[in-house]
Design a protein around this motif. Structure first.
Motif, short mmCIF file in Angstrom:
data_model
loop_
_atom_site.label_atom_id
_atom_site.label_comp_id
_atom_site.label_asym_id
_atom_site.label_seq_id
_atom_site.Cartn_x
_atom_site.Cartn_y
_atom_site.Cartn_z
N SER A 30 0.88 -1.14 0.22
CA SER A 30 -0.10 0.07 0.18
C SER A 30 0.73 1.31 -0.08
O SER A 30 0.48 2.39 -0.55
CB SER A 30 -1.05 -0.02 1.14
OG SER A 30 -0.13 0.18 2.36
N THR A 32 3.50 1.80 -1.95
CA THR A 32 3.69 1.91 -3.00
C THR A 32 2.95 2.95 -3.58
O THR A 32 3.39 3.55 -4.67
CB THR A 32 3.99 0.84 -3.81
OG1 THR A 32 2.89 0.04 -4.08
CG2 THR A 32 5.13 -0.28 -3.44
N ASP A 33 1.85 3.17 -3.38
CA ASP A 33 1.07 4.42 -3.79
C ASP A 33 1.18 5.81 -3.37
O ASP A 33 0.46 6.65 -3.68
CB ASP A 33 -0.34 4.04 -3.73
CG ASP A 33 -0.78 2.73 -4.42
OD1 ASP A 33 -0.08 2.31 -5.61
OD2 ASP A 33 -1.88 2.00 -3.97
N GLN A 35 2.54 9.27 -2.36
CA GLN A 35 3.07 10.37 -3.22
C GLN A 35 4.61 10.81 -2.92
O GLN A 35 5.30 11.54 -3.77
CB GLN A 35 2.27 11.59 -3.22
CG GLN A 35 0.71 11.49 -3.58
CD GLN A 35 0.13 12.72 -3.65
OE1 GLN A 35 0.51 13.74 -3.09
NE2 GLN A 35 -1.10 12.71 -4.00
N ARG A 40 7.75 5.32 -1.14
CA ARG A 40 7.74 4.46 -2.42
C ARG A 40 8.92 3.74 -2.49
O ARG A 40 8.95 2.42 -2.43
CB ARG A 40 7.34 5.30 -3.48
CG ARG A 40 5.94 5.74 -3.67
CD ARG A 40 5.53 5.99 -5.09
NE ARG A 40 6.66 6.62 -5.70
CZ ARG A 40 6.54 8.20 -5.78
NH1 ARG A 40 5.61 8.81 -5.35
NH2 ARG A 40 7.83 8.65 -6.44
#
Length: 66
Positions: A30, A32-33, A35, A40
């Protein structure tokens, strides 16, 4: 079998506030989404470590199906 191993794995990561904490594989996915690029990148590194750890087991599991 492999999915059970992967879901139990944890890696150090940072959250949106920059706080370091252990995160499960699902939490890392999660992140990796996010901003925030640093969040990330650290999450992706943890995911890659986990997947690499179980790649041989996953290969054997796939081959057993065939």
């Amino acid at each position: 079998m492999v999915s059970g191993f992967i879901s139990k794995e944890e890696r150090l990561s940072i959250d949106e506030n920059g706080k370091e904490a252990k995160k499960t594989f699902e939490d890392l996915m999660s992140l990796t989404d996010s901003q925030n690029k640093k969040v990330r990148d650290i999450a992706a590194k943890g995911i890659n470590e986990i997947l690499d750890k179980y790649s041989d087991v996953a290969e054997a599991e796939i081959n057993a199906i065939f």
